[in-house]
Design a protein around this motif. Structure first.
Motif, PDB file in Angstrom:
ATOM      1  N   LEU A   1     -41.225  65.583 -59.233  1.00 32.89           N
ATOM      2  CA  LEU A   1     -40.613  65.486 -57.907  1.00 32.89           C
ATOM      3  C   LEU A   1     -40.107  66.847 -57.474  1.00 32.89           C
ATOM      4  O   LEU A   1     -39.486  67.576 -58.244  1.00 32.89           O
ATOM      5  CB  LEU A   1     -39.433  64.507 -57.939  1.00 32.89           C
ATOM      6  N   VAL A   2     -40.361  67.174 -56.211  1.00 33.29           N
ATOM      7  CA  VAL A   2     -39.755  68.331 -55.552  1.00 33.29           C
ATOM      8  C   VAL A   2     -38.938  67.782 -54.392  1.00 33.29           C
ATOM      9  O   VAL A   2     -39.451  66.979 -53.599  1.00 33.29           O
ATOM     10  CB  VAL A   2     -40.822  69.316 -55.022  1.00 33.29           C
ATOM     11  N   PHE A   3     -37.669  68.195 -54.272  1.00 30.84           N
ATOM     12  CA  PHE A   3     -36.830  67.653 -53.192  1.00 30.84           C
ATOM     13  C   PHE A   3     -35.741  68.645 -52.844  1.00 30.84           C
ATOM     14  O   PHE A   3     -35.680  69.743 -53.395  1.00 30.84           O
ATOM     15  CB  PHE A   3     -36.260  66.282 -53.587  1.00 30.84           C
ATOM     16  N   GLY A   4     -34.874  68.259 -51.915  1.00 29.79           N
ATOM     17  CA  GLY A   4     -33.869  69.167 -51.379  1.00 29.79           C
ATOM     18  C   GLY A   4     -32.706  69.496 -52.281  1.00 29.79           C
ATOM     19  O   GLY A   4     -31.855  70.308 -51.920  1.00 29.79           O
ATOM     20  N   GLY A   5     -32.612  68.861 -53.453  1.00 30.77           N
ATOM     21  CA  GLY A   5     -31.633  69.262 -54.451  1.00 30.77           C
ATOM     22  C   GLY A   5     -30.264  68.619 -54.382  1.00 30.77           C
ATOM     23  O   GLY A   5     -29.376  68.974 -55.171  1.00 30.77           O
ATOM     24  N   ALA A   6     -30.038  67.672 -53.469  1.00 31.06           N
ATOM     25  CA  ALA A   6     -28.706  67.093 -53.293  1.00 31.06           C
ATOM     26  C   ALA A   6     -28.488  65.831 -54.132  1.00 31.06           C
ATOM     27  O   ALA A   6     -29.432  65.167 -54.556  1.00 31.06           O
ATOM     28  CB  ALA A   6     -28.471  66.764 -51.816  1.00 31.06           C
ATOM     29  N   THR A   7     -27.220  65.507 -54.341  1.00 36.28           N
ATOM     30  CA  THR A   7     -26.857  64.278 -55.048  1.00 36.28           C
ATOM     31  C   THR A   7     -26.544  63.147 -54.067  1.00 36.28           C
ATOM     32  O   THR A   7     -26.362  62.008 -54.488  1.00 36.28           O
ATOM     33  CB  THR A   7     -25.610  64.499 -55.926  1.00 36.28           C
TER      34      THR A   7
ATOM     35  N   ILE B   1     -35.252  61.095 -62.639  1.00 35.93           N
ATOM     36  CA  ILE B   1     -34.601  61.579 -63.859  1.00 35.93           C
ATOM     37  C   ILE B   1     -34.526  60.466 -64.897  1.00 35.93           C
ATOM     38  O   ILE B   1     -34.806  60.676 -66.090  1.00 35.93           O
ATOM     39  CB  ILE B   1     -33.190  62.126 -63.540  1.00 35.93           C
ATOM     40  N   ALA B   2     -34.161  59.261 -64.452  1.00 36.10           N
ATOM     41  CA  ALA B   2     -34.066  58.117 -65.363  1.00 36.10           C
ATOM     42  C   ALA B   2     -35.407  57.806 -66.014  1.00 36.10           C
ATOM     43  O   ALA B   2     -35.458  57.301 -67.146  1.00 36.10           O
ATOM     44  CB  ALA B   2     -33.552  56.893 -64.616  1.00 36.10           C
TER      45      ALA B   2
ATOM     46  N   GLY C   1     -28.096  68.066 -62.485  1.00 38.50           N
ATOM     47  CA  GLY C   1     -28.679  67.345 -63.607  1.00 38.50           C
ATOM     48  C   GLY C   1     -30.195  67.354 -63.608  1.00 38.50           C
ATOM     49  O   GLY C   1     -30.828  66.692 -64.431  1.00 38.50           O
ATOM     50  N   ILE C   2     -30.805  68.113 -62.690  1.00 31.46           N
ATOM     51  CA  ILE C   2     -32.258  68.108 -62.580  1.00 31.46           C
ATOM     52  C   ILE C   2     -32.882  69.186 -63.463  1.00 31.46           C
ATOM     53  O   ILE C   2     -32.188  70.036 -64.011  1.00 31.46           O
ATOM     54  CB  ILE C   2     -32.694  68.283 -61.112  1.00 31.46           C
TER      55      ILE C   2
END
Length: 202
Positions: A41-47, A59-60, A82-83
């Motif tokens: 996965l590539v994404f914007g990095g937010a929680t 992640i799970a 956590g990524i």
């Protein structure tokens, strides 16, 4: 864990959960599906919002996650530490360019201005023949119906060519979006990326 050399999917989505619980559920299903397929996965990095829900699901599942966020948004969007890989960049444009570099396909979940900005720039690059990577709109419970109607109106009025309108593929659920993506990869001819046009994305 993802297998070596398998593709990554860039997902654009909102930094809030939205009003319909189906948005969160679909984000979870998409994340689980990406991990189950051994993809990244590539994404914007937010929680926060759908971004966080999606990343947590990947992640799970033990898959690789790459996040990209401009410095100015580090506190506002709450960076997900956590990524697997986290990239901090200077500008929004640098963010989009780096996400593009790491991705082999693009899927958009519900979102607002930022989500549409990211997705439409990627579609514009496809229109300019910069890449041939699949661009998929996940139209959960008709969220994007009005937007799709606008695109059809733009075709009717002569501002979008029919062949460019078809650059946006539509899926109704996470499973369908992943199926479209993998089918595209199997049938794609030639490179998905034109290095001659790299300067246009920088």
């Amino acid at each position: 864990m993802p297998q070596p050399n398998l593709p990554s999917i860039c997902v654009f989505c909102g930094s809030s959960n939205g009003a319909d619980p189906a948005y969160v559920q679909t984000a979870k299903e998409l994340g689980k599906g990406i991990a189950t397929a051994g993809l990244g996965l590539v994404f914007g990095g937010a929680t926060v919002g759908l971004m966080g829900v999606l990343a947590d699901a990947v992640i799970a599942g033990g898959a690789e996650v790459i996040g990209v966020m401009p410095e100015v948004l580090m506190d506002r969007e709450i960076a997900n530490r956590g990524i697997t890989h986290f990239h901090v960049v200077k500008t929004m444009h640098e963010r989009k360019a780096l996400m593009y570099d790491h991705a082999d396909a693009f899927i958009v979940l519900p979102g607002g201005y930022g989500t549409l900005d990211e997705f439409m720039e990627i579609v514009t690059w496809a229109q300019l023949k910069i890449h041939q990577k699949p661009c998929i709109l996940l139209n959960i419970n008709g969220y994007y119906d009005s937007f799709l109607a606008f695109l059809d109106h733009a075709v009717a009025q002569g501002f979008i060519k029919p062949e460019n309108r078809r650059l946006i593929q539509v899926a109704e659920d996470a499973e369908a979006a992943l199926t479209i993506t993998q089918k595209h990869w199997k049938t794609q001819s030639g490179s998905a990326h034109d290095t001659k046009l790299d300067q246009l994305t920088r």
